[in-house]
Design a protein around this motif. Structure first.
Motif, PDB file in Angstrom:
ATOM      1  N   TRP A 470     -11.053  34.366 -24.386  1.00 26.70           N
ATOM      2  CA  TRP A 470      -9.643  34.101 -24.087  1.00 26.70           C
ATOM      3  C   TRP A 470      -9.362  34.193 -22.583  1.00 26.70           C
ATOM      4  CZ3 TRP A 470      -6.759  31.477 -27.075  1.00 26.70           C
ATOM      5  CH2 TRP A 470      -6.819  31.584 -28.455  1.00 26.70           C
ATOM      6  N   ALA A 471     -10.016  35.114 -21.890  1.00 29.71           N
ATOM      7  CA  ALA A 471      -9.825  35.234 -20.443  1.00 29.71           C
ATOM      8  C   ALA A 471     -10.289  33.965 -19.731  1.00 29.71           C
ATOM      9  CB  ALA A 471     -10.585  36.454 -19.915  1.00 29.71           C
ATOM     10  N   ALA A 472     -11.440  33.436 -20.153  1.00 26.42           N
ATOM     11  CA  ALA A 472     -11.935  32.195 -19.552  1.00 26.42           C
ATOM     12  C   ALA A 472     -11.008  31.033 -19.871  1.00 26.42           C
ATOM     13  CB  ALA A 472     -13.352  31.902 -20.051  1.00 26.42           C
ATOM     14  N   LEU A 473     -10.522  30.980 -21.105  1.00 22.54           N
ATOM     15  CA  LEU A 473      -9.594  29.912 -21.497  1.00 22.54           C
ATOM     16  C   LEU A 473      -8.290  30.010 -20.701  1.00 22.54           C
ATOM     17  CD1 LEU A 473     -10.097  29.954 -25.383  1.00 22.54           C
ATOM     18  CD2 LEU A 473     -10.894  28.201 -23.787  1.00 22.54           C
ATOM     19  N   HIS A 474      -7.839  31.211 -20.450  1.00 22.28           N
ATOM     20  CA  HIS A 474      -6.603  31.392 -19.667  1.00 22.28           C
ATOM     21  C   HIS A 474      -6.781  30.893 -18.236  1.00 22.28           C
ATOM     22  CE1 HIS A 474      -2.850  33.154 -18.267  1.00 22.28           C
ATOM     23  NE2 HIS A 474      -3.533  33.755 -17.291  1.00 22.28           N
ATOM     24  N   THR A 475      -7.940  31.179 -17.648  1.00 22.25           N
ATOM     25  CA  THR A 475      -8.196  30.744 -16.270  1.00 22.25           C
ATOM     26  C   THR A 475      -8.141  29.232 -16.143  1.00 22.25           C
ATOM     27  OG1 THR A 475      -9.607  32.682 -15.895  1.00 22.25           O
ATOM     28  CG2 THR A 475      -9.865  30.829 -14.371  1.00 22.25           C
ATOM     29  N   VAL A 476      -8.625  28.522 -17.175  1.00 24.89           N
ATOM     30  CA  VAL A 476      -8.669  27.057 -17.094  1.00 24.89           C
ATOM     31  C   VAL A 476      -7.473  26.419 -17.800  1.00 24.89           C
ATOM     32  CG1 VAL A 476     -11.175  27.052 -16.913  1.00 24.89           C
ATOM     33  CG2 VAL A 476     -10.120  26.846 -19.170  1.00 24.89           C
ATOM     34  N   GLN A 477      -6.442  27.226 -18.076  1.00 24.69           N
ATOM     35  CA  GLN A 477      -5.208  26.705 -18.672  1.00 24.69           C
ATOM     36  C   GLN A 477      -5.444  26.070 -20.054  1.00 24.69           C
ATOM     37  OE1 GLN A 477      -2.196  27.086 -16.576  1.00 24.69           O
ATOM     38  NE2 GLN A 477      -3.782  28.408 -15.708  1.00 24.69           N
ATOM     39  N   ALA A 478      -6.389  26.650 -20.811  1.00 26.49           N
ATOM     40  CA  ALA A 478      -6.692  26.099 -22.136  1.00 26.49           C
ATOM     41  C   ALA A 478      -6.282  27.035 -23.259  1.00 26.49           C
ATOM     42  CB  ALA A 478      -8.194  25.803 -22.249  1.00 26.49           C
ATOM     43  N   ASP A 479      -5.820  28.241 -22.923  1.00 29.45           N
ATOM     44  CA  ASP A 479      -5.514  29.209 -23.972  1.00 29.45           C
ATOM     45  C   ASP A 479      -4.355  28.767 -24.851  1.00 29.45           C
ATOM     46  OD1 ASP A 479      -4.014  29.444 -21.646  1.00 29.45           O
ATOM     47  OD2 ASP A 479      -3.515  31.553 -22.008  1.00 29.45           O
ATOM     48  N   PHE A 481      -3.285  25.577 -25.714  1.00 31.75           N
ATOM     49  CA  PHE A 481      -3.576  24.539 -26.711  1.00 31.75           C
ATOM     50  C   PHE A 481      -4.600  25.030 -27.736  1.00 31.75           C
ATOM     51  CE2 PHE A 481      -7.202  23.102 -24.020  1.00 31.75           C
ATOM     52  CZ  PHE A 481      -8.160  22.863 -25.003  1.00 31.75           C
ATOM     53  N   VAL A 482      -5.503  25.950 -27.330  1.00 30.95           N
ATOM     54  CA  VAL A 482      -6.449  26.508 -28.299  1.00 30.95           C
ATOM     55  C   VAL A 482      -5.717  27.374 -29.318  1.00 30.95           C
ATOM     56  CG1 VAL A 482      -8.385  28.100 -28.598  1.00 30.95           C
ATOM     57  CG2 VAL A 482      -8.455  26.379 -26.789  1.00 30.95           C
ATOM     58  N   ALA A 483      -4.731  28.155 -28.841  1.00 24.43           N
ATOM     59  CA  ALA A 483      -3.964  29.005 -29.758  1.00 24.43           C
ATOM     60  C   ALA A 483      -3.196  28.170 -30.773  1.00 24.43           C
ATOM     61  CB  ALA A 483      -3.004  29.893 -28.965  1.00 24.43           C
ATOM     62  N   ASN A 484      -2.836  26.956 -30.411  1.00 25.18           N
ATOM     63  CA  ASN A 484      -2.079  26.086 -31.317  1.00 25.18           C
ATOM     64  C   ASN A 484      -2.977  25.305 -32.282  1.00 25.18           C
ATOM     65  OD1 ASN A 484       0.455  26.792 -30.282  1.00 25.18           O
ATOM     66  ND2 ASN A 484       0.303  25.275 -28.624  1.00 25.18           N
ATOM     67  N   LEU A 485      -4.290  25.352 -32.083  1.00 21.59           N
ATOM     68  CA  LEU A 485      -5.195  24.671 -33.011  1.00 21.59           C
ATOM     69  C   LEU A 485      -5.260  25.443 -34.321  1.00 21.59           C
ATOM     70  CD1 LEU A 485      -8.218  23.815 -30.649  1.00 21.59           C
ATOM     71  CD2 LEU A 485      -6.533  22.205 -31.569  1.00 21.59           C
ATOM     72  N   PRO A 486      -5.418  24.758 -35.448  1.00 20.50           N
ATOM     73  CA  PRO A 486      -5.574  25.466 -36.731  1.00 20.50           C
ATOM     74  C   PRO A 486      -6.828  26.334 -36.698  1.00 20.50           C
ATOM     75  CG  PRO A 486      -5.158  23.117 -37.070  1.00 20.50           C
ATOM     76  CD  PRO A 486      -5.419  23.290 -35.605  1.00 20.50           C
ATOM     77  N   GLY A 487      -6.641  27.631 -36.744  1.00 19.29           N
ATOM     78  CA  GLY A 487      -7.785  28.527 -36.688  1.00 19.29           C
ATOM     79  C   GLY A 487      -8.050  29.111 -35.322  1.00 19.29           C
ATOM     80  N   GLY A 488      -7.383  28.620 -34.276  1.00 14.17           N
ATOM     81  CA  GLY A 488      -7.588  29.164 -32.942  1.00 14.17           C
ATOM     82  C   GLY A 488      -9.027  29.006 -32.488  1.00 14.17           C
ATOM     83  N   LEU A 489      -9.679  30.120 -32.177  1.00 15.06           N
ATOM     84  CA  LEU A 489     -11.081  30.068 -31.731  1.00 15.06           C
ATOM     85  C   LEU A 489     -12.015  29.562 -32.815  1.00 15.06           C
ATOM     86  CD1 LEU A 489     -11.471  33.396 -29.691  1.00 15.06           C
ATOM     87  CD2 LEU A 489     -11.044  31.090 -28.834  1.00 15.06           C
ATOM     88  N   SER A 509     -15.109  22.829 -21.227  1.00 16.20           N
ATOM     89  CA  SER A 509     -16.370  22.816 -20.490  1.00 16.20           C
ATOM     90  C   SER A 509     -16.317  23.788 -19.306  1.00 16.20           C
ATOM     91  CB  SER A 509     -16.670  21.398 -20.003  1.00 16.20           C
ATOM     92  OG  SER A 509     -17.933  21.329 -19.375  1.00 16.20           O
ATOM     93  N   LEU A 510     -15.171  23.836 -18.636  1.00 17.05           N
ATOM     94  CA  LEU A 510     -14.982  24.795 -17.551  1.00 17.05           C
ATOM     95  C   LEU A 510     -15.024  26.239 -18.074  1.00 17.05           C
ATOM     96  CD1 LEU A 510     -12.164  23.189 -15.373  1.00 17.05           C
ATOM     97  CD2 LEU A 510     -14.324  24.105 -14.508  1.00 17.05           C
ATOM     98  N   ALA A 511     -14.363  26.479 -19.196  1.00 22.94           N
ATOM     99  CA  ALA A 511     -14.350  27.826 -19.782  1.00 22.94           C
ATOM    100  C   ALA A 511     -15.763  28.252 -20.161  1.00 22.94           C
ATOM    101  CB  ALA A 511     -13.439  27.851 -21.008  1.00 22.94           C
TER     102      ALA A 511
END
Length: 609
Positions: A470-479, A481-489, A509-511
């Motif tokens: 989640w920290a990596a996803l936050h850095t790349v501004q992906a947290d 849209f990932v949280a909104n996906l069915p199932g999250g991670l 890919s950045l994350a």
């Protein structure tokens, strides 16, 4: 379009024209290799096959004994002797059980030998793929590599499926001939006329079949290559309306493979009936001559039954020798294709060095020169570069200036012809494989996502917690849209991440790179599909991250002015050399070529608006 399968096809046609003796000699060398690698299990399967052969001959002996001591006396006396009948049944049961045991050992253990060889060599080919440099992979189409690791490995060892049976058949033949000679020498000599004819036909059969089998096998690789290109380029094919052309291209090579297989089948259809008929012809000769010898008293009915039965049961297994000879040409051809991969010596050995400490590294590039194999032009020439720890450096240049090649060299996907790349004073060629992967991460232009969950696509099986992800996803501004996906991670992304947009794929890919906390991060135009506003937030977060002691040194290939402006320094590449370097403002002031290049994007956008 790939041209390599055509070259492979020609190579295999040349192999197909080799004489039978040479193919057989090379084939037996290959058999020796496989036997040595699976010695114990192979000989267990051979023992089972020999047991089956001996019990088949013993069955004929018991049948002859039962004819003379149970069946004939029963017809003569009109009653069955119970003791003789029970004895015959017990003998038949004992022989049947032993023969069944032989069949199990021959088929089960023989199958294990084959599948272990296939699995072992698939692993060897795959490990070789992983060890060979990217330059080697660039010269070989993916379809061909898939064929080498799959169909070619299977074809190389396919001869081991009938081999234990063929060896057992030889033992069976020796025992059968001994038993037939014991029963009646004359009948044996008459019947054995068939076997030299069988072997002669087999030799001619293989000589005619070999080039066609080789050609058909090479075309399998061509079909695989074309299919892989079409599937891999599905977006291009669909978007440009080239479905019909791709269908025609695949149909052409598929029809060529069909015709090659039909040619093989046509030859087999001519020889199989002949190979089937000859043993039956021998049986008829034995029976006709046997009737006369029994009538004259020169032979017992049981002996004639034994000899005729032996020809009946031996005729089909003898074909196993033909199956081995039939598989040898294909095994030789496919083994050469597998060996061509295993014998490559272009590997990139790793060193034993590790990097002390933690945090961003200093990057030094000294007199770096690189050119691709087969080209006389150097893509990069005399590159000298010094990057202080924690700095963000933008690499800017026109298409073909060597930016992506530089990123490949920095991450050691390829090695330079001359010069060196050092991190904290250590040549990256001296680093261990694990240390190189820990210290340096690359985010390439083209993103690749696996048909797996978000978590697995970011961690790639690494030991990272969900908090790390989640920290990596936050850095790349992906947290978000990932949280909104069915199932999250746990959300499944589909093949190549087709459920996501291009920008979302790039952010994952950045994350994937950032979660490993690299000490040097190399980004090859890795945010090109991201919205400019989102890109700015990502790069600012990265810049803030690099200001910490744990942040990486960053090399980023960029073309947007807003992205370039965030860098501490800009390196301007022109025709494979560093034309200038400095801050964005400095280069705009003193370099017309740089100014024209970085302004071209905005000018093109203004012209379209």
């Amino acid at each position: 379009m790939s041209g390599s399968p055509v070259v492979e096809e020609q190579d295999d046609r040349d192999l197909g024209t080799m004489n039978t003796a040479r193919i057989t000699r090379r084939g037996f060398t290959l058999l020796g290799r496989g036997i040595r690698e699976q010695r114990l299990l192979f000989w267990i399967s051979v023992i089972g096959s020999v047991l089956f052969g001996f019990m088949t001959v013993a069955d004929a002996r018991v049948l002859g004994w039962a004819t003379d001591h149970v069946i004939r006396p029963s017809f003569q006396s009109g009653e069955v002797t119970k003791g003789a009948l029970v004895g015959a049944v017990l003998l038949f049961l004992a022989v049947a059980l032993l023969r069944a045991l032989g069949i199990v050992a021959r088929r089960l253990i023989g199958g294990i030998v084959y599948y272990r060889l296939v699995a072992d060599y698939r692993r060897r080919v795959t490990r070789q793929y992983l060890s060979l440099p990217m330059a080697w992979h660039h010269r070989h189409p993916t379809g061909q590599l898939l064929s080498n690791a799959n169909a070619d490995v299977e074809g190389a060892w396919a001869v081991f499926m009938p081999l234990p049976m063929a060896i057992g058949v030889i033992a069976m033949l020796v025992a059968a001939i001994f038993e037939m000679v014991r029963a009646d020498l004359v009948l044996t000599l008459v019947g054995l006329v068939v076997f030299p004819a069988l072997f002669g036909i087999n030799v001619f059969y293989q000589r005619w079949l070999s080039p066609r089998v080789a050609h058909a096998q090479s075309l399998r690789g061509s079909v695989s290559a074309v299919a892989h290109e079409s599937f891999d380029g599905a977006l291009v094919v669909k978007s440009l309306g080239r479905e019909a052309d791709e269908t025609d291209r695949f149909r052409d090579v598929a029809e060529e493979l069909r015709d090659a297989n039909i040619a093989v089948g046509r030859i087999r259809s001519m020889f199989d009936p002949l190979l089937e008929a000859l043993p039956n012809f021998g049986i008829l000769l034995v029976i006709l001559l046997g009737i006369g010898r029994v009538s004259s008293g020169a032979a017992d009915p049981g002996d004639v039954v034994s000899v005729a039965y032996l020809f009946t049961v031996v005729a089909f297994p003898v074909r196993a020798i033909g199956w081995v000879l039939g598989e040898l040409p294909r095994s030789v051809v496919t083994w050469d294709r597998v060996a061509s991969v295993l014998d490559e010596r272009g590997s990139m050995p790793y060193g034993t060095a590790t990097l002390p400490g933690a945090g961003p590294v200093r990057l030094d590039v000294d007199d770096l020169t690189f050119g691709y194999s087969g080209s006389d032009v150097d893509v990069l020439r005399g590159i000298d570069l010094r990057v202080a720890p924690g700095r963000v450096v933008a690499v800017v240049g026109a298409t073909g200036s060597g930016k992506s090649t530089l990123t490949s060299l920095l991450t050691r996907l390829v090695d330079p012809q001359t010069g060196a790349i050092r991190v904290d004073g250590v040549d990256i060629r001296e680093l261990t494989h694990d240390e190189l992967a820990r210290a340096i991460a690359v985010v390439p232009q083209g993103t690749f996502l696996f048909d797996d969950s978000v978590r697995e696509n970011v961690t790639l099986g690494g030991d990272f917690t969900d908090d790390d992800v989640w920290a990596a996803l936050h850095t790349v501004q992906a947290d978000e849209f990932v949280a909104n996906l069915p199932g999250g991670l746990d959300a499944e992304l589909g093949e190549r991440g087709t459920t996501l947009s291009g920008g979302q794929r790039q952010r994952l890919s950045l994350a994937r790179a950032l979660v490993r906390r690299p000490r040097l991060l190399v980004m090859d135009d890795a945010t090109s599909a991201v919205d400019p506003e989102v890109e700015q937030r990502i790069l600012k977060a990265l810049a803030a991250h690099t200001s910490d002691d744990d942040g990486p040194t960053v090399m980023v290939v960029a073309y947007r002015k807003a992205t370039i402006a965030l860098a501490d320094e800009v390196v301007f590449l022109d025709e494979g050399a560093i034309a200038d370097r400095g801050s964005h403002g400095e280069l705009v002031e003193r370099s017309p070529d740089y100014r024209n290049l970085v302004n071209a994007y905005d000018q093109a956008r203004e012209a379209l608006s």
